[in-house]
Design an enzyme around this catalytic site. Structure first.
Site, PDB file in Angstrom:
ATOM      1  N   HIS A   1       0.787  -1.223   0.000  1.00 29.94           N
ATOM      2  CA  HIS A   1       0.000   0.000   0.000  1.00 29.94           C
ATOM      3  C   HIS A   1       0.825   1.282   0.000  1.00 29.94           C
ATOM      4  O   HIS A   1       0.633   2.126  -0.846  1.00 29.94           O
ATOM      5  CB  HIS A   1      -1.004   0.035   1.166  1.00 29.94           C
ATOM      6  CG  HIS A   1      -2.150  -0.902   0.997  1.00 29.94           C
ATOM      7  ND1 HIS A   1      -2.036  -2.244   1.268  1.00 29.94           N
ATOM      8  CD2 HIS A   1      -3.410  -0.713   0.560  1.00 29.94           C
ATOM      9  CE1 HIS A   1      -3.203  -2.839   1.025  1.00 29.94           C
ATOM     10  NE2 HIS A   1      -4.046  -1.935   0.590  1.00 29.94           N
TER      11      HIS A   1
ATOM     12  N   HIS B   1      -6.233  -2.281   8.185  1.00 26.67           N
ATOM     13  CA  HIS B   1      -6.030  -2.067   6.753  1.00 26.67           C
ATOM     14  C   HIS B   1      -5.554  -0.632   6.481  1.00 26.67           C
ATOM     15  O   HIS B   1      -6.212   0.155   5.799  1.00 26.67           O
ATOM     16  CB  HIS B   1      -7.314  -2.353   5.969  1.00 26.67           C
ATOM     17  CG  HIS B   1      -7.059  -2.656   4.522  1.00 26.67           C
ATOM     18  ND1 HIS B   1      -7.295  -3.883   3.975  1.00 26.67           N
ATOM     19  CD2 HIS B   1      -6.592  -1.874   3.515  1.00 26.67           C
ATOM     20  CE1 HIS B   1      -6.981  -3.853   2.692  1.00 26.67           C
ATOM     21  NE2 HIS B   1      -6.547  -2.646   2.393  1.00 26.67           N
TER      22      HIS B   1
ATOM     23  N   HIS C   1      -9.185   6.185   1.287  1.00 27.40           N
ATOM     24  CA  HIS C   1      -7.786   6.009   0.898  1.00 27.40           C
ATOM     25  C   HIS C   1      -7.115   7.374   0.792  1.00 27.40           C
ATOM     26  O   HIS C   1      -7.777   8.400   0.665  1.00 27.40           O
ATOM     27  CB  HIS C   1      -7.673   5.298  -0.452  1.00 27.40           C
ATOM     28  CG  HIS C   1      -7.973   3.839  -0.400  1.00 27.40           C
ATOM     29  ND1 HIS C   1      -9.242   3.349  -0.208  1.00 27.40           N
ATOM     30  CD2 HIS C   1      -7.164   2.749  -0.522  1.00 27.40           C
ATOM     31  CE1 HIS C   1      -9.210   2.023  -0.207  1.00 27.40           C
ATOM     32  NE2 HIS C   1      -7.953   1.630  -0.402  1.00 27.40           N
TER      33      HIS C   1
END
Length: 579
Positions: A260, A365, A444
């Site tokens: 990520h 996450h 995000h």
């Protein structure tokens, strides 16, 4: 621009081409050269097929400029000046921005023996190196320009497009973790505003099928020096724009499954989002954690200077946001057969990479990191918690941008209070707020803008702590907030995307990032049309005016290679800085 210190990593970790016995002989007797210096080597470091070097052949040159001519009537020229350090490093003129499978025209000017020389070279490139697997309808994503406003014609955009193969997910750690989250290196390339490819990565170096060190998913971003910083599962490193691998290292011992985000910050340290190996839970069980640790690494030595354990800093048992999310799509873990199902959490579920609560499962996450040098802190985006948080070096939470449900104790005190432009608190009932304010949901890319605000891509999955009654009610948006840390308040000052509705809904991945040079927000709807299984997805990049006009300056639509695939990020790229 000066190169960063990390480009001078010790020889022990440098990698460079090794030539056969007798040395590099580009000028053997009878060899043909086009200009006054040397011959041409295409793809010199084997990682960037649309680059070349015009060799010096012993000549000394200065004041070098390059123009790679655009293809056809409306082709985009790529122009840049070459730093003398680049000439020295590559022993020649670095050329980047070539078209694939094309006899490119490249204009070069330089000074040699006190004389200014102008030459034109022809550089032939090969067809694209790629991978195909079951279900593909094309061998590379295609970019279609929908709009390019005046003044934006020379923009270059870096795209990622992700694929899974039959080998993905076949290997796992014995103690959980996220090793199963394993992808082909995928597509990493640069396109101009005509949609033409001008740079791409040969993925062969990062193939994880034979080497555990490359098991994972490849993230690669341009840093201020113009070089690429990359991370793939169990390794990370840097490569220059020409494809020369500057250095690479295994993940520090005790950590695994980097993905990520990898960030080279202003303090010349590298921040990586990883999992912790052999983590001892409060109940005594030993597990590998999933996407819930941030480490800071000294770029030169590789020493780990700081570890942020989010399981100890935040609340790994907060379940409200996770329960509201769509089990069919969790970032790049796409299973469209689960669309419409309700997310379920079992407290005693096996450890590993699946949505759940408790350390050892995918409870956090974390998908982005930003560094704030003003107070030496980090800002993280936790998708599973639908929360953005700022955390200090001594592990103190400064604020949490999130709907308040489920936050308890001292963490509840850190949840920001929404206010309007006058600083008056906004009333929120049942996760619906006045004055058009909204939180972010499964978000995000929480990044500082450099102008006192924060932008976030609000994916919109689980908006209002529930799934929409009809999927057509879903939408995603780019949003900008102004946070008053002293007062603990947050004001929403700009948003874009809500008006586009379900057509641009991107339940996973995606990005928004402020572009100072154009006063725009780059917005990437990376999972657009993901759920339209009759066709491939159409990730779409936009540059939108960051003022009240919200004028769309650029819109570029991608046609992916197969249904059910997404594009993690897209960004503006600078050729001139890199060369």
């Amino acid at each position: 621009m000066k190169k960063l210190i990390i480009s001078a990593i010790s020889l022990a970790v440098l990698t460079s081409p090794v030539y056969a016995a007798g040395g590099d002989k580009p000028h053997r007797k009878g060899a043909k050269t086009q200009g006054q210096i040397g011959s041409i080597l295409v793809n010199p470091y084997k990682n960037a097929p649309l680059t070349a070097i015009i060799d010096l052949a012993g000549n000394k040159i200065t004041d070098v400029s390059v123009v790679v001519q655009g293809k056809g009537k409306n082709g985009i020229d790529i122009k840049y000046d070459v730093e003398q350090s680049s000439i020295n490093t590559h022993n020649g003129i670095p050329v980047a921005g070539l078209y694939p499978n094309f006899n490119n025209t490249v204009d070069v000017t330089y000074t040699k023996d006190g004389k200014k020389i102008a030459e034109t070279y022809r550089i032939m490139t090969s067809g694209m190196l790629t991978v195909t697997t079951d279900g593909f309808v094309r061998n590379w994503p295609e970019i279609t320009p929908k709009k390019v406003a005046k003044g934006f014609e020379e923009r270059m955009y870096y795209y990622t497009a992700d694929i899974k193969t039959a080998f993905s997910g076949e290997v796992s750690w014995a103690k959980g973790g996220a090793l199963t989250w394993d992808f082909d290196p995928g597509f990493k390339w640069i396109a101009d505003t005509q949609g033409e490819m001008r740079w791409y990565l040969n993925p062969a170096h990062f193939d994880g099928r034979e080497f555990v060190k490359y098991r994972g998913t490849l993230q690669m971003y341009q840093v201020d020096s113009g070089d690429w910083i990359w991370m793939k599962g169990q390794s990370y490193g840097m490569m220059d724009f020409m494809g020369r691998m500057l250095w690479e290292r295994p993940m520090p011992r005790g950590f695994a499954d980097g993905s990520h985000e990898i960030l080279l910050a202003e303090n010349d340290h590298i921040f990586l989002r990883v999992g912790k190996r052999n983590y001892k839970r409060d109940d005594g069980q030993i597990v590998n954690t999933v996407r819930d640790h941030i480490i800071e690494v000294d770029a030169l030595s590789g020493d780990v200077t700081k570890v942020w354990d989010m399981g100890a800093i935040l609340d790994p048992n907060r379940e409200e946001a996770i329960l509201s999310q769509n089990p069919a799509a969790v970032c790049m873990e796409i299973d469209l057969s689960k669309e419409g199902e309700k997310q379920e959490i079992e407290p005693d579920a096996p450890f590993g990479d699946h949505a759940g609560i408790g350390i050892g499962r995918n409870w956090a996450h974390i998908n982005s990191i930003d560094y704030d040098p003003s107070d030496d802190s980090i800002i993280i985006s936790s998708r599973q918690q639908s929360a953005v948080a700022k955390i200090t070096r001594d592990d103190q939470v400064k604020w949490i941008l999130s709907s308040p449900e489920g936050w308890e104790g001292k963490l509840r005190e850190k949840v920001l209070i929404p206010v309007n432009a006058k600083g008056k608190p906004i009333e929120c009932k049942y996760n619906r707020c006045e004055d058009n304010f909204d939180y972010t949901w499964a978000q995000h890319a929480a990044f500082l803008t450099g102008k006192g605000t924060l932008t976030v891509f609000d994916n919109g999955d689980g908006r209002g702590m529930e799934q929409a009654a009809l999927k057509s009610m879903n939408y995603s948006r780019a949003v900008e907030y102004k946070i008053n840390e002293e007062k603990g308040t947050v004001e929403q000052v700009w948003e874009f995307g809500k008006e586009l509705g379900y057509d641009y809904f991107s339940t996973v991945v995606s990005l928004v990032e402020y572009q100072k040079d154009k006063n725009t927000n780059l917005i990437h709807f990376g999972a657009r049309h993901l759920f339209e299984q009759k066709d491939v997805s159409h990730p779409t990049l936009m540059e939108v005016s960051a003022n009240d006009s919200k004028e769309i300056k650029v819109e570029m639509e991608m046609q992916h290679v197969a249904p059910g695939l997404i594009s993690y990020r897209a960004r503006v790229i600078d050729f001139d800085t890199a060369l």
